[in-house]
Scaffold this motif. Structure first.
Motif, short mmCIF file in Angstrom:
data_model
loop_
_atom_site.label_atom_id
_atom_site.label_comp_id
_atom_site.label_asym_id
_atom_site.label_seq_id
_atom_site.Cartn_x
_atom_site.Cartn_y
_atom_site.Cartn_z
N SER A 1 1.10 -1.03 0.26
CA SER A 1 0.09 0.22 -0.11
C SER A 1 0.71 1.14 -0.13
N SER A 2 1.51 0.93 0.73
CA SER A 2 2.88 2.61 0.46
C SER A 2 4.13 0.96 0.70
N GLY A 3 5.35 2.12 -0.54
CA GLY A 3 6.24 2.07 -0.25
C GLY A 3 7.41 3.03 -0.67
N TRP A 4 8.73 2.67 -1.19
CA TRP A 4 9.79 4.19 -1.42
C TRP A 4 8.57 5.19 -1.96
N ARG A 5 8.74 6.66 -2.30
CA ARG A 5 8.53 7.58 -1.72
C ARG A 5 9.76 8.64 -2.38
N SER A 6 8.62 9.76 -3.00
CA SER A 6 10.00 10.64 -4.11
C SER A 6 9.89 11.76 -2.06
N PRO A 7 10.84 12.68 -2.50
CA PRO A 7 10.93 13.47 -1.42
C PRO A 7 10.15 14.41 -1.52
N GLU A 8 9.64 15.10 -2.40
CA GLU A 8 8.08 15.66 -2.73
C GLU A 8 6.92 14.97 -2.74
N TYR A 9 6.21 13.64 -2.91
CA TYR A 9 5.45 12.76 -2.48
C TYR A 9 5.20 12.82 -0.60
N GLN A 10 6.53 12.71 -0.16
CA GLN A 10 6.67 12.95 1.55
C GLN A 10 5.73 14.30 1.80
N ASP A 11 7.13 15.25 1.16
CA ASP A 11 6.34 16.27 1.60
C ASP A 11 4.89 16.46 1.92
N GLN A 12 4.41 16.24 0.16
CA GLN A 12 3.00 16.14 0.07
C GLN A 12 1.80 15.69 1.35
N PHE A 13 2.53 14.67 1.75
CA PHE A 13 2.32 14.11 3.09
C PHE A 13 1.96 15.15 4.00
N LEU A 14 3.20 15.42 4.65
CA LEU A 14 3.18 16.19 5.25
C LEU A 14 2.21 17.54 5.51
N ALA B 1 6.55 11.86 8.99
CA ALA B 1 8.12 12.29 8.93
C ALA B 1 8.99 12.75 7.35
N THR B 2 9.03 14.30 7.75
CA THR B 2 9.66 14.39 6.50
C THR B 2 10.26 14.01 5.71
N ALA B 3 10.23 15.18 4.54
CA ALA B 3 11.20 13.72 3.24
C ALA B 3 12.54 13.31 4.09
N THR B 4 13.37 14.29 4.86
CA THR B 4 15.01 13.96 4.97
C THR B 4 15.13 13.12 6.49
N THR B 5 14.06 12.44 7.15
CA THR B 5 14.09 11.80 7.75
C THR B 5 12.46 10.46 7.23
N SER B 6 11.50 10.69 6.48
CA SER B 6 10.63 9.35 6.09
C SER B 6 11.84 8.45 5.61
N PRO B 7 11.42 7.41 6.90
CA PRO B 7 11.98 5.82 6.18
C PRO B 7 11.69 5.48 4.65
N HIS B 8 10.82 5.81 4.41
CA HIS B 8 9.37 5.29 3.01
C HIS B 8 10.42 6.39 1.69
N VAL B 9 11.03 7.08 2.13
CA VAL B 9 11.70 8.34 0.99
C VAL B 9 13.58 7.29 1.18
N ALA B 10 13.86 6.96 1.92
CA ALA B 10 15.29 6.15 2.43
C ALA B 10 14.93 4.72 1.52
N GLY B 11 13.59 4.10 1.37
CA GLY B 11 13.37 3.03 0.65
C GLY B 11 13.42 1.98 2.11
N ASP B 12 13.65 2.45 3.06
CA ASP B 12 13.60 1.19 4.67
C ASP B 12 11.93 0.86 4.56
N ALA B 13 11.78 1.47 4.45
CA ALA B 13 9.72 1.07 4.76
C ALA B 13 8.56 1.03 4.09
N VAL B 14 7.86 -0.01 3.75
CA VAL B 14 7.32 -0.12 2.96
C VAL B 14 5.97 -0.96 3.95
N ASP B 15 5.09 -0.15 4.02
CA ASP B 15 3.10 -0.61 4.55
C ASP B 15 2.40 -1.72 3.63
N ILE B 16 2.28 -3.20 4.01
CA ILE B 16 1.51 -4.04 3.41
C ILE B 16 -0.01 -3.78 4.37
#
Length: 135
Positions: free
Chosen positions: A84-97, A115-130
């Motif tokens: 349902s969610s995995g890697w995100r671009s910084p722009e996409y994470q900023d939109q969530f914020l 999280a911000t784009a600089t702290t989000s594990p999704h932007v780093a590719g380290d998080a995924v939501d199943i």
């Protein structure tokens, strides 16, 4: 699944993010335009094996390998892992914020939940939501 979640827990920072936006994001209240798959949006029905979807393909290779092993093991019980969610671009994470700021009323309160784009594990590719499955 445990391996994948354990991996994320080890890689994620326990500190709360600070409310700062990346330079690429438009100011609050100004729309950037629609964000799509190339930014990390996930269409319905995507699994952990869908390499054509950037939200899956740009995950950390060790995380993706662990997820795929867990999904393969779970398939013996008839469960499928849908992303349902995995890697995100910084722009996409900023939109969530920005959306969280609108919902919660301030950048400080929003930062408690998003999280911000600089702290989000999704932007780093380290998080995924199943999601939306028996997994």
């Amino acid at each position: 699944m445990t391996a994948a979640l354990g991996y994320q827990a080890l890689r994620s920072s326990p500190t709360l993010p600070t409310a700062t936006f990346s330079a690429a994001a438009p100011p609050l209240g100004e729309p950037r335009g629609p964000l799509g798959e190339s930014d990390g949006a996930v269409p319905d029905g995507v699994t952990v094996f869908d390499d054509a979807i950037p939200a899956v393909a740009k995950l950390d290779p060790d995380l993706l390998r662990a997820l795929r092993q867990a999904a393969t093991d779970a398939s013996d019980d008839g469960a499928e892992f849908y992303v349902s969610s995995g890697w995100r671009s910084p722009e996409y994470q900023d939109q969530f914020l920005r959306e969280a700021v609108a919902e919660y009323g301030s950048e400080d309160e929003a930062a408690r939940w998003v999280a911000t784009a600089t702290t989000s594990p999704h932007v780093a590719g380290d998080a995924v939501d199943i999601g939306h499955s028996d997994a």
